[in-house]
Design an enzyme around this catalytic site. Sequence first.
Site, PDB file in Angstrom:
ATOM      1  N   HIS A   1      -9.031  -3.474  -2.200  1.00 33.57           N
ATOM      2  CA  HIS A   1      -8.058  -2.698  -1.427  1.00 33.57           C
ATOM      3  C   HIS A   1      -8.481  -1.225  -1.349  1.00 33.57           C
ATOM      4  CE1 HIS A   1      -3.711  -1.774  -0.303  1.00 33.57           C
ATOM      5  NE2 HIS A   1      -4.195  -0.584  -0.596  1.00 33.57           N
ATOM      6  N   GLU A   2      -8.851  -0.649  -2.498  1.00 32.14           N
ATOM      7  CA  GLU A   2      -9.229   0.773  -2.516  1.00 32.14           C
ATOM      8  C   GLU A   2     -10.576   0.991  -1.830  1.00 32.14           C
ATOM      9  OE1 GLU A   2      -6.808   2.526  -3.186  1.00 32.14           O
ATOM     10  OE2 GLU A   2      -5.634   1.085  -4.324  1.00 32.14           O
TER      11      GLU A   2
ATOM     12  N   HIS B   1     -10.041   1.296   1.780  1.00 27.11           N
ATOM     13  CA  HIS B   1      -9.547   2.628   2.175  1.00 27.11           C
ATOM     14  C   HIS B   1     -10.709   3.571   2.485  1.00 27.11           C
ATOM     15  CE1 HIS B   1      -5.214   2.778   1.934  1.00 27.11           C
ATOM     16  NE2 HIS B   1      -5.186   2.250   0.732  1.00 27.11           N
TER      17      HIS B   1
ATOM     18  N   CYS C   1       0.860  -1.190   0.000  1.00 23.66           N
ATOM     19  CA  CYS C   1       0.000   0.000   0.000  1.00 23.66           C
ATOM     20  C   CYS C   1       0.889   1.230   0.000  1.00 23.66           C
ATOM     21  CB  CYS C   1      -0.888  -0.008   1.242  1.00 23.66           C
ATOM     22  SG  CYS C   1      -1.914   1.466   1.408  1.00 23.66           S
TER      23      CYS C   1
END
Length: 196
Positions: free
Chosen positions: A153-154, A157, A111
């Site tokens: 993953h995003e 976030h 990341c």
Amino acid sequence: MELPPIVQAFAPVLRARAEDVPTDRIKTPELQQLFEVMIRVMRAAPGVGLAAPQIGVPWRVMVLEDRAELLATLSAADRKEREREPFETRVIVNPVVKPIGSETRTFLEGCLSVKGHVALVERAREVEVTGFDEHAAPVSWRVSGWPARILQHEGDHLDGTLYVDRMLTRSFATDVSAKEHYAGKSVAELRAMLGI
Ligand code: ZN
């Protein structure tokens, strides 16, 4: 254009739920500029995805792409195993990422906000994302393999979650250490080596 720095863990903006973007603002110069800055920051890093909180903006926006030049560092076998193929730049506003099916894949992941580290992370192999593109048109994208990993993953976030919350903790390594001890090994070999 001077690019903003990438916020590093564990800044509060990376730990909060980002806010929905009012869709009537997507076409405003302010948002259009945000998209452009995010794409530039992602490319400069270089990375394959970026969420707005990573440049300190608490909105539900992600950008992602995978380029042939980034893939060039991987062997054909690694690309195939990861189901990683180049895809065009995408901006997704207010994304909702839903796993499809129960199949998962575990690979090393890093990341840009946890600089210099990697770890094994288990993710759904296939997802569907819905939201809006940079022109405020609805988008729906069903995809498996590496793009599905990036989307998860995003998406994390935007909910204040980092991969370190999901990683197989015994696999956490610095880039330097990973290069020395992990390079050239399959995930099965890594798991055996680490006892996980
Ligand atoms: Zn990240």
